[in-house]
Design a protein around this motif. Structure first.
Motif, mmCIF file in Angstrom:
data_model
loop_
_atom_site.group_PDB
_atom_site.id
_atom_site.type_symbol
_atom_site.label_atom_id
_atom_site.label_comp_id
_atom_site.label_asym_id
_atom_site.label_seq_id
_atom_site.Cartn_x
_atom_site.Cartn_y
_atom_site.Cartn_z
ATOM 1 N N TRP A 72 -1.480 1.896 -11.316
ATOM 2 C CA TRP A 72 -2.701 1.153 -11.002
ATOM 3 C C TRP A 72 -3.130 1.402 -9.567
ATOM 4 O O TRP A 72 -2.323 1.774 -8.712
ATOM 5 C CB TRP A 72 -2.487 -0.343 -11.210
ATOM 6 C CG TRP A 72 -2.224 -0.737 -12.627
ATOM 7 C CD1 TRP A 72 -2.463 -0.005 -13.753
ATOM 8 C CD2 TRP A 72 -1.632 -1.967 -13.067
ATOM 9 N NE1 TRP A 72 -2.074 -0.690 -14.870
ATOM 10 C CE2 TRP A 72 -1.571 -1.903 -14.488
ATOM 11 C CE3 TRP A 72 -1.163 -3.106 -12.428
ATOM 12 C CZ2 TRP A 72 -1.049 -2.942 -15.259
ATOM 13 C CZ3 TRP A 72 -0.656 -4.154 -13.184
ATOM 14 C CH2 TRP A 72 -0.592 -4.065 -14.588
ATOM 15 N N GLN A 73 -4.392 1.133 -9.291
ATOM 16 C CA GLN A 73 -4.936 1.183 -7.941
ATOM 17 C C GLN A 73 -5.861 -0.015 -7.742
ATOM 18 O O GLN A 73 -6.590 -0.403 -8.657
ATOM 19 C CB GLN A 73 -5.741 2.474 -7.720
ATOM 20 C CG GLN A 73 -4.883 3.731 -7.588
ATOM 21 C CD GLN A 73 -4.183 3.827 -6.254
ATOM 22 O OE1 GLN A 73 -4.744 3.487 -5.220
ATOM 23 N NE2 GLN A 73 -2.942 4.305 -6.263
ATOM 24 N N THR A 74 -5.816 -0.592 -6.565
ATOM 25 C CA THR A 74 -6.772 -1.647 -6.248
ATOM 26 C C THR A 74 -8.144 -1.022 -6.005
ATOM 27 O O THR A 74 -8.250 0.166 -5.687
ATOM 28 C CB THR A 74 -6.337 -2.417 -4.987
ATOM 29 O OG1 THR A 74 -6.107 -1.478 -3.922
ATOM 30 C CG2 THR A 74 -5.065 -3.213 -5.236
ATOM 31 N N PRO A 75 -9.235 -1.815 -6.136
ATOM 32 C CA PRO A 75 -10.573 -1.287 -5.827
ATOM 33 C C PRO A 75 -10.631 -0.766 -4.393
ATOM 34 O O PRO A 75 -9.899 -1.242 -3.516
ATOM 35 C CB PRO A 75 -11.475 -2.513 -6.005
ATOM 36 C CG PRO A 75 -10.714 -3.430 -6.915
ATOM 37 C CD PRO A 75 -9.263 -3.203 -6.608
ATOM 38 N N THR A 109 0.826 -1.215 0.000
ATOM 39 C CA THR A 109 0.000 0.000 0.000
ATOM 40 C C THR A 109 0.859 1.264 0.000
ATOM 41 O O THR A 109 0.495 2.264 -0.630
ATOM 42 C CB THR A 109 -0.955 0.019 1.204
ATOM 43 O OG1 THR A 109 -0.199 -0.125 2.430
ATOM 44 C CG2 THR A 109 -1.969 -1.112 1.109
ATOM 45 N N LEU A 163 -10.846 -3.182 -1.489
ATOM 46 C CA LEU A 163 -9.627 -3.950 -1.268
ATOM 47 C C LEU A 163 -8.542 -3.073 -0.659
ATOM 48 O O LEU A 163 -7.794 -3.515 0.232
ATOM 49 C CB LEU A 163 -9.145 -4.551 -2.586
ATOM 50 C CG LEU A 163 -7.900 -5.444 -2.515
ATOM 51 C CD1 LEU A 163 -8.095 -6.573 -1.501
ATOM 52 C CD2 LEU A 163 -7.574 -6.008 -3.900
ATOM 53 N N THR A 164 -8.456 -1.825 -1.120
ATOM 54 C CA THR A 164 -7.488 -0.894 -0.552
ATOM 55 C C THR A 164 -7.748 -0.676 0.933
ATOM 56 O O THR A 164 -6.813 -0.691 1.752
ATOM 57 C CB THR A 164 -7.545 0.463 -1.288
ATOM 58 O OG1 THR A 164 -7.270 0.261 -2.673
ATOM 59 C CG2 THR A 164 -6.520 1.436 -0.710
ATOM 60 N N PHE A 187 2.427 -1.800 -9.369
ATOM 61 C CA PHE A 187 1.291 -0.886 -9.311
ATOM 62 C C PHE A 187 1.761 0.568 -9.368
ATOM 63 O O PHE A 187 1.098 1.416 -9.976
ATOM 64 C CB PHE A 187 0.471 -1.141 -8.041
ATOM 65 C CG PHE A 187 -0.582 -2.204 -8.199
ATOM 66 C CD1 PHE A 187 -1.930 -1.883 -8.086
ATOM 67 C CD2 PHE A 187 -0.233 -3.515 -8.466
ATOM 68 C CE1 PHE A 187 -2.904 -2.856 -8.234
ATOM 69 C CE2 PHE A 187 -1.192 -4.504 -8.614
ATOM 70 C CZ PHE A 187 -2.533 -4.179 -8.501
ATOM 71 N N MET A 227 2.073 1.623 -3.589
ATOM 72 C CA MET A 227 0.971 1.921 -4.504
ATOM 73 C C MET A 227 0.467 3.350 -4.329
ATOM 74 O O MET A 227 0.147 4.037 -5.307
ATOM 75 C CB MET A 227 -0.174 0.932 -4.285
ATOM 76 C CG MET A 227 -1.378 1.149 -5.193
ATOM 77 S SD MET A 227 -2.711 -0.036 -4.918
ATOM 78 C CE MET A 227 -3.260 0.431 -3.252
ATOM 79 N N LEU A 272 -6.628 -3.764 2.823
ATOM 80 C CA LEU A 272 -5.170 -3.832 2.921
ATOM 81 C C LEU A 272 -4.628 -2.797 3.903
ATOM 82 O O LEU A 272 -3.664 -3.066 4.633
ATOM 83 C CB LEU A 272 -4.545 -3.623 1.539
ATOM 84 C CG LEU A 272 -4.755 -4.762 0.532
ATOM 85 C CD1 LEU A 272 -4.295 -4.338 -0.854
ATOM 86 C CD2 LEU A 272 -4.009 -6.015 0.983
#
Length: 293
Positions: free
Chosen positions: A172-175, A51, A178-179, A167, A54, A182
């Motif tokens: 990119w980014q996670t949804p 994280t 999900l972020t 990432f 990202m 995490l």
């Protein structure tokens, strides 16, 4: 006086949490260190690294610079201690890894966060990742007396580092769901590592304390000077330079004792290095931070 208070505000939470872990064990309470360590290193720390990479707002070029500087600094520290150990006739297998790889996780990450904020943590995560990869490849090979370090490819910390880097580079980014998950998992890492540090120190049975004191001063001193010199040579910006210096001036990591115990490489003396260097760092880390804050 303001400088002293600022430094105390930074270091106090770190050492207080470690002291709570120390006191917890001394009061006779149960603490399953293997389980907690596995939880922190398998879930919390990889999530923190992923994280942080990202979401970082630091330019990729700056992260690359501190990565290369950290690698160069660790190589330089290892070279210095290799020569020193050979000159003293001490065991390279027993002492080189502990003197090279400091406690950049348990102490370095929270110190960087409290001293330099989220940007400092992002830089510290990169240094920690470099250290972790080196420690569990070259360091493990050295302590174990040979063999293949290929198992590091399955290590969650390496996976988190590579995924976070991917990432970051791709943007990119996670949804969001999900972020958020995490982020919650990542929040486990720092408090668990600090509590575990205190617990581990409380349970160690050290020996060779006089030699450990000398090595501790050299480890912390050489680490700080080499990191600062290399950071300046690489032109790191002030926060990155400060984080690199603090990370490499951290004391001997508990993980080095666990490896020494596993492979029977003077575990009691390595325990002495962990305990003494951690006590020395109570004084030296605030002084190092005072140089930068």
């Amino acid at each position: 006086m303001n400088l002293v208070l600022t430094v105390l505000e930074i270091v106090a939470p770190v050492f207080l949490l470690a002291a709570i872990g120390f006191g917890w064990v001394k009061l006779g309470h149960e603490y399953r260190i293997n389980f907690v360590t596995k939880l922190a290193m398998t879930l919390g720390t990889p999530a923190l690294i992923f994280t942080a990479l990202m979401d970082t707002e630091i330019e990729p070029s700056a992260l690359t610079a501190i990565s290369v500087a950290a690698l160069a600094a660790y190589v330089a520290v290892a070279a210095v201690f290799f020569i020193l150990l050979k000159l003293r006739g001490a065991s390279v297998r027993s002492f080189l890894a502990p003197l090279t790889f400091g406690n950049t996780g348990n102490l370095g990450l929270p110190l960087a966060l409290f001293a330099f904020g989220d940007v400092g943590l992002d830089y510290a995560v990169v240094v920690f990742a470099v250290m972790a990869v080196l420690s569990f490849t070259v360091g493990l090979w050295l302590v174990s007396g040979g063999g293949s370090p290929i198992g590091v490819l399955k290590d969650p910390i390496l996976i988190g580092t590579l995924a976070g880097t991917l990432f970051l580079v791709m943007g990119w980014q996670t949804p969001t769901f999900l972020t958020n998950t995490l982020d919650l998992i990542a929040q486990l890492a720092i408090p668990l590592m600090l509590l575990t540090l205190g617990v581990a120190v409380a349970r160690l049975r050290p020996s060779g304390l006089i030699r450990a004191f000398g090595y501790s001063l050299l480890k912390i001193g050489f680490g700080a000077v080499i990191a600062w010199s290399i950071g300046k040579a690489f032109g790191l910006e002030p926060t990155a330079l400060a984080v690199l210096t603090v990370q490499l001036s951290t004391p001997v990591a508990v993980a080095n004792y666990l490896l020494a115990e596993k492979y029977d490489t003077d575990p009691n003396e390595v325990a002495g290095l962990v305990v003494v260097s951690t006590l020395v760092a109570v004084v030296t880390l605030p002084l190092t931070l005072a140089f930068f804050v």
